[in-house]
Write a protein that holds these residues in place. Structure first.
Motif, PDB file in Angstrom:
ATOM      1  N   LEU A 273      23.400 -31.770 -59.360  1.00 27.15           N
ATOM      2  CA  LEU A 273      23.724 -30.713 -60.248  1.00 27.15           C
ATOM      3  C   LEU A 273      25.327 -30.424 -59.447  1.00 27.15           C
ATOM      4  N   VAL A 274      26.360 -30.731 -59.983  1.00 27.63           N
ATOM      5  CA  VAL A 274      27.706 -30.709 -59.716  1.00 27.63           C
ATOM      6  C   VAL A 274      27.822 -29.019 -59.561  1.00 27.63           C
ATOM      7  N   THR A 275      28.491 -28.602 -58.933  1.00 29.48           N
ATOM      8  CA  THR A 275      29.148 -27.343 -58.854  1.00 29.48           C
ATOM      9  C   THR A 275      29.879 -26.883 -60.083  1.00 29.48           C
ATOM     10  N   ALA A 276      30.544 -27.838 -60.665  1.00 29.26           N
ATOM     11  CA  ALA A 276      31.372 -27.402 -61.669  1.00 29.26           C
ATOM     12  C   ALA A 276      30.601 -27.490 -63.162  1.00 29.26           C
ATOM     13  N   SER A 277      29.226 -27.766 -63.078  1.00 29.12           N
ATOM     14  CA  SER A 277      28.519 -27.717 -64.230  1.00 29.12           C
ATOM     15  C   SER A 277      28.114 -26.234 -64.546  1.00 29.12           C
ATOM     16  N   ARG A 278      27.535 -26.047 -65.855  1.00 30.28           N
ATOM     17  CA  ARG A 278      27.479 -24.669 -66.350  1.00 30.28           C
ATOM     18  C   ARG A 278      26.013 -24.062 -65.810  1.00 30.28           C
ATOM     19  N   MET A 279      25.097 -25.195 -65.754  1.00 34.79           N
ATOM     20  CA  MET A 279      23.640 -24.761 -64.960  1.00 34.79           C
ATOM     21  C   MET A 279      24.024 -24.288 -63.730  1.00 34.79           C
ATOM     22  N   ASN A 280      24.922 -24.974 -62.979  1.00 31.83           N
ATOM     23  CA  ASN A 280      25.110 -24.624 -61.489  1.00 31.83           C
ATOM     24  C   ASN A 280      25.671 -23.206 -61.416  1.00 31.83           C
ATOM     25  N   GLU A 281      26.623 -22.822 -62.462  1.00 31.63           N
ATOM     26  CA  GLU A 281      27.054 -21.490 -62.459  1.00 31.63           C
ATOM     27  C   GLU A 281      26.057 -20.415 -62.873  1.00 31.63           C
ATOM     28  N   VAL A 282      25.218 -20.472 -63.697  1.00 27.78           N
ATOM     29  CA  VAL A 282      24.335 -19.735 -64.196  1.00 27.78           C
ATOM     30  C   VAL A 282      23.163 -19.356 -63.443  1.00 27.78           C
ATOM     31  N   SER A 283      22.805 -20.591 -62.705  1.00 21.76           N
ATOM     32  CA  SER A 283      21.718 -20.477 -61.784  1.00 21.76           C
ATOM     33  C   SER A 283      22.014 -19.994 -59.971  1.00 21.76           C
ATOM     34  N   ARG A 284      23.476 -19.827 -59.962  1.00 20.66           N
ATOM     35  CA  ARG A 284      23.525 -19.359 -58.438  1.00 20.66           C
ATOM     36  C   ARG A 284      23.112 -18.137 -58.060  1.00 20.66           C
ATOM     37  N   GLY A 285      22.565 -18.037 -56.833  1.00 20.48           N
ATOM     38  CA  GLY A 285      21.788 -17.168 -56.342  1.00 20.48           C
ATOM     39  C   GLY A 285      20.381 -16.996 -56.577  1.00 20.48           C
ATOM     40  N   GLY A 286      19.692 -18.238 -57.239  1.00 18.25           N
ATOM     41  CA  GLY A 286      18.455 -18.178 -57.567  1.00 18.25           C
ATOM     42  C   GLY A 286      18.075 -19.861 -57.564  1.00 18.25           C
ATOM     43  N   CYS A 287      17.115 -20.198 -58.168  1.00 15.97           N
ATOM     44  CA  CYS A 287      16.351 -21.353 -58.151  1.00 15.97           C
ATOM     45  C   CYS A 287      16.408 -21.981 -59.589  1.00 15.97           C
ATOM     46  N   ILE A 288      16.440 -23.416 -59.616  1.00 15.71           N
ATOM     47  CA  ILE A 288      15.915 -24.037 -61.050  1.00 15.71           C
ATOM     48  C   ILE A 288      15.031 -25.059 -60.819  1.00 15.71           C
ATOM     49  N   ILE A 289      14.400 -25.470 -61.695  1.00 21.05           N
ATOM     50  CA  ILE A 289      13.579 -26.725 -61.810  1.00 21.05           C
ATOM     51  C   ILE A 289      14.268 -27.789 -62.416  1.00 21.05           C
ATOM     52  N   ALA A 290      14.416 -29.114 -61.475  1.00 15.28           N
ATOM     53  CA  ALA A 290      15.051 -30.049 -62.205  1.00 15.28           C
ATOM     54  C   ALA A 290      13.963 -31.180 -62.213  1.00 15.28           C
ATOM     55  N   ALA A 291      13.847 -31.739 -63.660  1.00 13.06           N
ATOM     56  CA  ALA A 291      12.658 -32.365 -63.812  1.00 13.06           C
ATOM     57  C   ALA A 291      13.560 -33.782 -64.338  1.00 13.06           C
ATOM     58  N   GLU A 292      13.228 -34.763 -63.541  1.00 12.53           N
ATOM     59  CA  GLU A 292      13.745 -36.210 -63.776  1.00 12.53           C
ATOM     60  C   GLU A 292      12.750 -37.189 -64.511  1.00 12.53           C
ATOM     61  N   ALA A 293      13.152 -37.980 -65.243  1.00  9.87           N
ATOM     62  CA  ALA A 293      12.368 -39.172 -65.795  1.00  9.87           C
ATOM     63  C   ALA A 293      12.980 -40.367 -66.113  1.00  9.87           C
ATOM     64  N   SER A 294      12.615 -41.407 -65.677  1.00  2.66           N
ATOM     65  CA  SER A 294      13.175 -42.714 -65.881  1.00  2.66           C
ATOM     66  C   SER A 294      12.100 -43.797 -66.318  1.00  2.66           C
ATOM     67  N   TYR A 295      12.735 -44.674 -66.964  1.00  6.58           N
ATOM     68  CA  TYR A 295      11.901 -45.718 -67.518  1.00  6.58           C
ATOM     69  C   TYR A 295      12.515 -47.227 -67.834  1.00  6.58           C
ATOM     70  N   ALA A 296      11.768 -48.312 -67.072  1.00  2.51           N
ATOM     71  CA  ALA A 296      12.163 -49.591 -67.202  1.00  2.51           C
ATOM     72  C   ALA A 296      11.710 -50.024 -68.677  1.00  2.51           C
ATOM     73  N   TYR A 297      12.801 -50.117 -69.368  1.00  5.01           N
ATOM     74  CA  TYR A 297      12.341 -50.468 -70.781  1.00  5.01           C
ATOM     75  C   TYR A 297      12.944 -52.077 -71.119  1.00  5.01           C
ATOM     76  N   LEU A 298      11.720 -52.813 -71.355  1.00  2.60           N
ATOM     77  CA  LEU A 298      11.793 -54.269 -71.675  1.00  2.60           C
ATOM     78  C   LEU A 298      12.008 -54.556 -73.059  1.00  2.60           C
ATOM     79  N   PRO A 299      13.362 -55.226 -73.461  1.00  3.71           N
ATOM     80  CA  PRO A 299      13.214 -55.137 -75.068  1.00  3.71           C
ATOM     81  C   PRO A 299      12.158 -56.108 -75.652  1.00  3.71           C
TER      82      PRO A 299
END
Length: 209
Positions: A140-166
């Motif tokens: 969450l880089v400081t220059a991102s819009r989400m970082n600016e909007v959420s300053r002074g509070g908390c956010i939920i960061a949800a990550e998902a990754s998947y190993a896809y075999l063609p």
């Protein structure tokens, strides 16, 4: 000998003017390209579908956790807990594709007034690896819009990754990693941070600098 050469020349001329089976020859020439386009379109469609499902998994987990009301009780951390149910529900989105290579990580991230971040807690499904509590959330880089909007509070960061075999793994047998991250603001305000039953947070954990 001379007559033999003449016959060969005549046959060559006749072959050059022969038009029978021309279509079959042309089809044989373009068949490899047609097969490549056909199977390539199938593979591209499958890849696009799986990638959209991975994004939906991250969005679903983040949305469910961000809507959770602290007044309803603890999220919990063990099997059968509310958080475990959220992860299981999101995993089902991958159907009919296998969820064996699906990794899900959900974290509560404090964003200070200066834009710096701190992971308050992080949990993952069986295939994933949770982030270390107390560390920064560098994604969450400081220059991102989400970082600016959420300053002074908390956010939920949800990550998902998947190993896809063609689908054509016999041709291309290297798995492709599909990854998506979605950010959500807690729906019930930052003065009551989303807590886990094994984590003690102050009432102002998301507002303190």
């Amino acid at each position: 000998m001379r007559r033999t050469l003449q016959n060969i020349v005549l046959l060559a001329r006749r072959f050059g003017h022969e038009q029978r089976a021309v279509a079959a020859v042309e089809f044989a020439l373009i068949l490899p390209l047609l097969l490549l386009l056909y199977f390539g379109s199938i593979e591209a469609a499958a890849l696009f579908t799986v990638d959209k499902r991975v994004n939906s998994v991250a969005a679903t987990v983040g949305d469910l956790v961000s809507q959770w009301d602290p007044g309803d009780g603890d999220l919990g951390t063990g099997t059968g807990s509310v958080l475990a149910d959220y992860l299981a529900a999101a995993t089902a989105i991958m159907s009919p594709y296998s969820d064996g290579g699906l990794r899900i990580v959900v974290s509560l991230v404090q964003v200070r007034a200066d834009g710096s971040t701190k992971i308050l807690w992080s949990r993952a499904n069986a295939a994933g690896t949770a982030r270390s509590a107390g560390g920064s959330y560098a994604e969450l880089v400081t220059a991102s819009r989400m970082n600016e909007v959420s300053r002074g509070g908390c956010i939920i960061a949800a990550e998902a990754s998947y190993a896809y075999l063609p689908l054509m793994a016999q041709v291309y047998n290297t798995a492709l990693t599909l990854q998506h991250t979605n950010y959500f603001l807690p729906r019930f305000g930052s003065d009551r941070p989303i807590d886990l039953d094994t984590t003690a947070l102050a009432a102002n954990a998301c507002t303190a600098t």
